[in-house]
Motif scaffolding. Structure first.
Motif, PDB file in Angstrom:
ATOM      1  N   LEU A 214      38.853  50.685  54.720  1.00 52.57           N
ATOM      2  CA  LEU A 214      37.928  49.794  54.021  1.00 52.57           C
ATOM      3  C   LEU A 214      37.067  50.569  53.035  1.00 52.57           C
ATOM      4  N   PHE A 215      36.562  51.707  53.481  1.00 55.77           N
ATOM      5  CA  PHE A 215      35.724  52.524  52.606  1.00 55.77           C
ATOM      6  C   PHE A 215      36.532  53.072  51.431  1.00 55.77           C
ATOM      7  N   PHE A 216      37.727  53.589  51.728  1.00 54.97           N
ATOM      8  CA  PHE A 216      38.569  54.145  50.665  1.00 54.97           C
ATOM      9  C   PHE A 216      38.983  53.066  49.677  1.00 54.97           C
ATOM     10  N   GLY A 217      39.323  51.878  50.190  1.00 53.64           N
ATOM     11  CA  GLY A 217      39.707  50.780  49.304  1.00 53.64           C
ATOM     12  C   GLY A 217      38.575  50.367  48.397  1.00 53.64           C
ATOM     13  N   TYR A 218      37.356  50.389  48.920  1.00 51.35           N
ATOM     14  CA  TYR A 218      36.191  50.041  48.107  1.00 51.35           C
ATOM     15  C   TYR A 218      35.987  51.067  46.992  1.00 51.35           C
ATOM     16  N   VAL A 219      36.066  52.342  47.344  1.00 50.01           N
ATOM     17  CA  VAL A 219      35.900  53.412  46.345  1.00 50.01           C
ATOM     18  C   VAL A 219      37.023  53.352  45.311  1.00 50.01           C
TER      19      VAL A 219
END
Length: 256
Positions: A214-219
């Motif tokens: 989720l964090f990587f996808g957001y970045v």
């Protein structure tokens, strides 16, 4: 009214002809472009695969009731092999791109020497596609014919659509993808280091990895211009689907 971000507004007053001061508004646009797109692409490739593949492998082995130390060993071996494979793939892709540019550069150089009139006509055709009339692009064509290097670069960019690649690009791509894969691959395996029971480790790995996805996808969405929340959801969904498929396959094989 306040100026938009990225713009600098200067106000100056000058006397008009009738003696009344008029206000001149000078707006200077400061362009901010992200220039490390190749690096971002390599990081995205490496981290996304690094998070997904070992995650799916660990889930599959957990479904087969393998102990944590075996899952960890297999996972680390996969991360090492995957990093080498992905890095080599990135190197070969960038090297092929550089080789293709060199071949086309040589061919275009020979054509400029052998058939300059034909190449000049191609410049005129390219410029006419941008709405320029013959009397407008004629001086441009003549100027380029007097500067062979600029002529060559123009043809490479506007006729063939090729940009000169960075000579260090192949090695940088290989290292970036490999390191990114290793960083991503370690995340789903960390719970197996501390939790001896495979099923408990898998549940923790699911939570940790989904949070990382989720964090990587957001970045990733932020840097690529996509909607960050949508990118975050899609990235997590792909990782979850891959691990669920691997887990279900392992259970199906075990049941036969």
């Amino acid at each position: 009214m306040a100026p938009e971000d990225g713009w600098v507004v200067n106000l100056s007053k000058s006397p008009a002809a009738d003696g009344v001061a008029t206000e001149k508004l000078l707006v200077h646009h400061q362009e901010k472009h992200f220039t490390a797109s190749n690096v971002v692409r390599d990081v995205i490739i490496g981290v996304s695969d690094g998070l997904t593949v070992p995650f799916a492998l660990a889930a599959g082995l957990s479904g087969a009731n393998a102990p944590s130390y075996i899952i960890l060993t297999a996972g680390l071996a996969e991360v090492a092999a995957g990093a080498i494979s992905m890095g080599l793939g990135g190197y070969l892709a960038a090297k092929s791109e550089a080789d293709h540019y060199s071949r086309e550069l040589k061919r275009e150089q020979e054509e400029i020497i052998a058939v300059p009139d034909t190449e000049a006509a191609e410049i005129a055709e390219i410029l006419s596609q941008y709405g320029l009339e013959p009397h407008e692009y004629g001086p441009v064509v003549n100027s380029l014919r007097k500067n062979p290097q600029a002529w060559l670069e123009f043809m490479m960019k506007f006729e063939l659509g090729l940009e000169k690649p960075d000579p260090k690009r192949a090695l940088q791509s290989a290292l970036t993808i490999a390191l990114s894969y290793m960083v991503g691959g370690v995340v789903p395996l960390l719970p197996y280091v501390f939790i001896p029971t495979a099923m408990k480790a898998m549940l923790t790995s699911i939570g940790v990895t989904l949070a990382a996805l989720l964090f990587f996808g957001y970045v990733k969405g932020h840097f690529t211009g996509d909607r960050p929340l949508m990118s975050s959801f899609q990235t997590a969904l792909i990782g979850a689907a891959a691990s669920a498929a691997a887990y279900a396959m392992a259970k199906a094989v075990q049941a036969t």
